[in-house]
Every structure is written in structure tokens, then in C-alpha cells.
Motif scaffolding. Structure first.
Motif, PDB file in Angstrom:
ATOM      1  N   PRO A  54      49.510 -12.749  15.855  1.00 50.52           N
ATOM      2  CA  PRO A  54      48.872 -13.411  17.009  1.00 50.52           C
ATOM      3  C   PRO A  54      47.496 -12.834  17.338  1.00 50.52           C
ATOM      4  O   PRO A  54      46.571 -13.584  17.670  1.00 50.52           O
ATOM      5  N   LEU A  55      47.354 -11.499  17.235  1.00 45.79           N
ATOM      6  CA  LEU A  55      46.118 -10.863  17.688  1.00 45.79           C
ATOM      7  C   LEU A  55      44.976 -11.024  16.681  1.00 45.79           C
ATOM      8  O   LEU A  55      43.876 -11.444  17.045  1.00 45.79           O
ATOM      9  N   SER A  56      45.257 -10.690  15.429  1.00 44.74           N
ATOM     10  CA  SER A  56      44.169 -10.729  14.436  1.00 44.74           C
ATOM     11  C   SER A  56      43.764 -12.154  14.075  1.00 44.74           C
ATOM     12  O   SER A  56      42.575 -12.414  13.818  1.00 44.74           O
ATOM     13  N   VAL A  57      44.737 -13.079  14.051  1.00 46.25           N
ATOM     14  CA  VAL A  57      44.389 -14.462  13.697  1.00 46.25           C
ATOM     15  C   VAL A  57      43.533 -15.101  14.777  1.00 46.25           C
ATOM     16  O   VAL A  57      42.514 -15.751  14.482  1.00 46.25           O
ATOM     17  N   THR A  58      43.923 -14.940  16.031  1.00 47.82           N
ATOM     18  CA  THR A  58      43.119 -15.512  17.119  1.00 47.82           C
ATOM     19  C   THR A  58      41.738 -14.860  17.170  1.00 47.82           C
ATOM     20  O   THR A  58      40.731 -15.538  17.427  1.00 47.82           O
ATOM     21  N   SER A  59      41.671 -13.551  16.924  1.00 49.83           N
ATOM     22  CA  SER A  59      40.371 -12.874  16.897  1.00 49.83           C
ATOM     23  C   SER A  59      39.526 -13.344  15.718  1.00 49.83           C
ATOM     24  O   SER A  59      38.299 -13.459  15.829  1.00 49.83           O
ATOM     25  N   SER A  60      40.170 -13.635  14.582  1.00 55.18           N
ATOM     26  CA  SER A  60      39.436 -14.116  13.413  1.00 55.18           C
ATOM     27  C   SER A  60      38.812 -15.480  13.689  1.00 55.18           C
ATOM     28  O   SER A  60      37.664 -15.746  13.301  1.00 55.18           O
ATOM     29  N   PHE A  61      39.568 -16.363  14.373  1.00 53.49           N
ATOM     30  CA  PHE A  61      39.017 -17.667  14.711  1.00 53.49           C
ATOM     31  C   PHE A  61      37.848 -17.544  15.691  1.00 53.49           C
ATOM     32  O   PHE A  61      36.888 -18.311  15.627  1.00 53.49           O
ATOM     33  N   ALA A  62      37.951 -16.552  16.605  1.00 49.97           N
ATOM     34  CA  ALA A  62      36.879 -16.364  17.583  1.00 49.97           C
ATOM     35  C   ALA A  62      35.700 -15.594  16.996  1.00 49.97           C
ATOM     36  O   ALA A  62      34.597 -15.622  17.567  1.00 49.97           O
ATOM     37  N   GLN A 121      35.531 -12.343  16.803  1.00 55.57           N
ATOM     38  CA  GLN A 121      35.421 -11.028  17.416  1.00 55.57           C
ATOM     39  C   GLN A 121      36.772 -10.636  18.016  1.00 55.57           C
ATOM     40  O   GLN A 121      37.645 -11.482  18.226  1.00 55.57           O
ATOM     41  N   TRP A 122      36.949  -9.336  18.278  1.00 50.39           N
ATOM     42  CA  TRP A 122      38.183  -8.851  18.878  1.00 50.39           C
ATOM     43  C   TRP A 122      38.273  -9.302  20.331  1.00 50.39           C
ATOM     44  O   TRP A 122      37.333  -9.117  21.108  1.00 50.39           O
ATOM     45  N   LEU A 123      39.401  -9.908  20.699  1.00 45.42           N
ATOM     46  CA  LEU A 123      39.523 -10.548  22.008  1.00 45.42           C
ATOM     47  C   LEU A 123      40.359  -9.775  23.023  1.00 45.42           C
ATOM     48  O   LEU A 123      40.457 -10.203  24.180  1.00 45.42           O
ATOM     49  N   PHE A 124      40.929  -8.646  22.629  1.00 40.57           N
ATOM     50  CA  PHE A 124      41.974  -8.052  23.475  1.00 40.57           C
ATOM     51  C   PHE A 124      41.596  -6.687  24.047  1.00 40.57           C
ATOM     52  O   PHE A 124      42.465  -5.945  24.494  1.00 40.57           O
ATOM     53  N   LYS A 184      43.942  -0.230  20.913  1.00 44.25           N
ATOM     54  CA  LYS A 184      44.737   0.993  20.742  1.00 44.25           C
ATOM     55  C   LYS A 184      46.193   0.662  20.430  1.00 44.25           C
ATOM     56  O   LYS A 184      46.796   1.264  19.532  1.00 44.25           O
ATOM     57  N   VAL A 185      46.762  -0.281  21.190  1.00 50.55           N
ATOM     58  CA  VAL A 185      48.159  -0.660  20.968  1.00 50.55           C
ATOM     59  C   VAL A 185      48.336  -1.276  19.585  1.00 50.55           C
ATOM     60  O   VAL A 185      49.276  -0.941  18.840  1.00 50.55           O
TER      61      VAL A 185
END
Length: 306
Positions: free
Chosen positions: A49-57, A59-62, A68-69
Motif C-alpha cells: 500500500p505505501l510504496s505503490v501509492t508513493s510510486s504513483f505520486a 514521492q513518499w507520502l507518509f 521509520k515504521v
């Protein structure tokens, strides 16, 4: 890459479900396979969920805390995977080299203790950056997070060298040593069997089973290290020579390393006799259910036409 991770998630869920529910798979050794599948599943469930959504955007979104988490969880699951492979190699070595000790080593209690120690070891090393020894930071392509390989501070350098030895080098040495000893012991046993052709059928059957399981474990280990060695080489390069050559050179090893979670369930289904048998039963039941549903639907539509 999302399709690859989806395949990995579904494959590992199937392996865990089969190993937990099928009676013939409820064996102590399969606890290790389940543990390995859990680590692979964890990597994909938390990274997908985290890396795929960031890849579409792009940039890192979280945020910093999410980074860290994410980094801690990815590192924890990765350490547990290589720890489990080291435990599997040791268990296989005992089973083949000292068959009389096999039942003791593969006792559920000892296997559960080994798995628990693996998780504790993984948690301790992955939590160290959260407590101030090094840190987790964005990777060069800014869509996922990892250990800070780029800082030249004493804290980061000491932690990076320590984890390379304690979370990769030691396990690799154990795995190579165990399988080399297994190969040497197997060569000696083969020569003895050739000198004494008459052996009991049950002994031959046990030998074939052990060899099949050994081949499966060796293939899993080889695929794991083929996937992770480019990332390890890149980490060493960054550690000693500073920033990696370019972003493309840093993206590819990371993607290859994360693809290792896809291989294991495929190998289990193809090479583990009981897993393959249980999977075939489930596929047969599913196909029979689909056919029955089609028959019921077609008969219902025919009745309504009348």
C-alpha cells in the motif's frame, strides 16, 4: 510491480493456509516454511500500500514517522527470512548427517523456540535505528525507505557494518557451511550405496524424500541470495565509496530483492510433494464447484424459459 506483489501475497497466503489446514502438512519442519511465508507476506502487505501509492505520486507520502515504521518493518521481516533459511539449513544438515538426532531437533518445542529467537533477534536489530543507533531514511528514488546507508557518521557506519556481519554474513556462512557438509556427507553415502546395492525399499523411499526436500531448500536459498546479493553489493558500495552511481543503479537491486517473496510459494507448490498434493485437491474442489454452479445456473435459466 503491483502485479508481482499481488501474486506474492496470494501465493504466500495459499502456502500458509495449506500448511495450517492440511493434515499431512502439520509437521514440525513446516513451521519453518510457514514462518518464511509469513515474512514474505509481511513484506508485501506492508510495502504494497505505501510504496505503490508513493510510486504513483512520484514521492513518499507518509511523512517521517511513516518512513521509520516502513523501514523497521521491512528490515525486521527481511532479517527473519534469512534467519529462517539458516535454521532450515541447520535442520536439514542434522536430518541427513545424524538421522538419530533428527526427531530431537525437529521437535515442535525446539522449532518453536528457534522461530521465537529469530523474531526476537529481528526485532532487536530493526528497532535499533528507532532508538538512535543509525536511522531510517528515504531511498534515492524517494518512494520507499530503508536503512541510512549514505550517512558518514560514526553511528551509521558502525550500525551498517554490524548488521552486514550479524544479519547477512553470519547467516550466509551457516547456510554455505551446512549445505557443503550435506553435499560431502551425501557423496560419501552415495559411494557406500554403490558398494552395497541391496538395501531395503523403505530406506530408498526415505532417501528419496530427504533428497527432494533438500533440493527444495537449496533452490529456495539460491533464489533468495540471487535476489538479495545485488542489494548487499550496492549497500557495501555505498558504505565504503559514498553515494551510489545513479538512481537507476539503486532502484534495480531494491526491486530484485523485493521480488524474492514471489519465488518461495512457487517452489513449494512445484517441489514439496504434500503442498502440491493439497493444492491439487483445492484446485479440483474449486473447479468442481464452478462446474456445479454452471450446471445449476443453466438448469435454472432453462426452467425460467419454460
Amino acid at each position: 510491480m503491483p502485479s508481482q506483489r499481488f501474486i506474492s501475497v496470494m501465493g504466500n497466503i495459499i502456502v500458509i493456509t495449506l500448511s495450517s489446514s492440511a493434515r499431512q502438512l502439520r509437521k514440525s519442519f513446516n513451521i519453518l516454511l510457514i514462518n518464511l511465508a509469513l515474512s514474505d507476506l509481511g513484506i508485501n502487505l506492508f510495502s504494497l500500500p505505501l510504496s505503490v501509492t508513493s510510486s504513483f505520486a512520484g514521492q513518499w507520502l507518509f511523512g517521517d514517522q511513516g518512513c521509520k515504521v516502513y523501514g523497521a518493518l521491512m528490515f525486521m521481516f527481511s532479517i527473519n527470512s534469512i534467519n529462517t533459511l539458516a535454521i532450515i539449513s541447520y535442520v536439514r544438515f542434522i536430518a541427513i548427517s545424524w538421522p538419530t538426532w533428527d526427531s530431537k531437533v525437529q521437535n515442535r518445542r525446539y522449532i518453536a523456540m528457534a522461530v521465537s529467537c529469530s523474531w526476537i533477534y529481528s526485532v532487536l536489530w530493526s528497532c535499533a535505528p528507532l532508538l538512535g543507533w543509525s536511522a531510517y531514511t528515504l531511498e534515492p528514488f524517494n518512494t520507499s525507505c530503508s536503512i541510512d546507508w549514505y550517512s558518514r557518521s560514526l553511528s551509521s557506519l558502525s550500525y551498517n557494518i554490524s548488521i552486514f556481519i550479524s544479519c547477512f554474513g553470519v547467516q550466509l556462512a551457516v547456510i554455505v557451511r551446512c549445505y557443503w557438509l550435506i553435499w560431502r556427507r551425501g557423496s560419501q553415502a552415495l559411494r557406500r550405496r554403490r558398494a552395497h546395492w541391496r538395501c531395503k525399499r523403505t530406506t530408498r523411499r526415505i532417501s528419496r524424500t530427504q533428497n527432494r526436500l533438500l533440493k527444495m531448500c537449496v533452490i529456495v536459498v539460491i533464489l533468495y541470495f540471487v535476489a538479495w546479493i545485488p542489494y548487499a553489493v550496492l549497500s557495501i558500495w555505498t558504505l565504503y565509496f559514498g553515494m551510489d552511481p545513479n538512481i537507476a543503479a539503486s532502484v534495480l537491486p531494491s526491486l530484485i530483492a523485493k521480488s524474492s517473496t514471489v519465488y518461495n510459494p512457487i517452489v513449494y507448490v512445484l517441489m514439496h510433494k504434500n503442498v502440491k498434493k493439497a493444492a491439487n485437491v483445492i484446485l479440483f474442489c474449486c473447479s468442481a464447484g464452478v462446474k456445479r454452479l454452471k450446471v445449476v445456473t443453466s438448469s435454472g435459466s432453462a426452467t425460467s424459459d419454460l
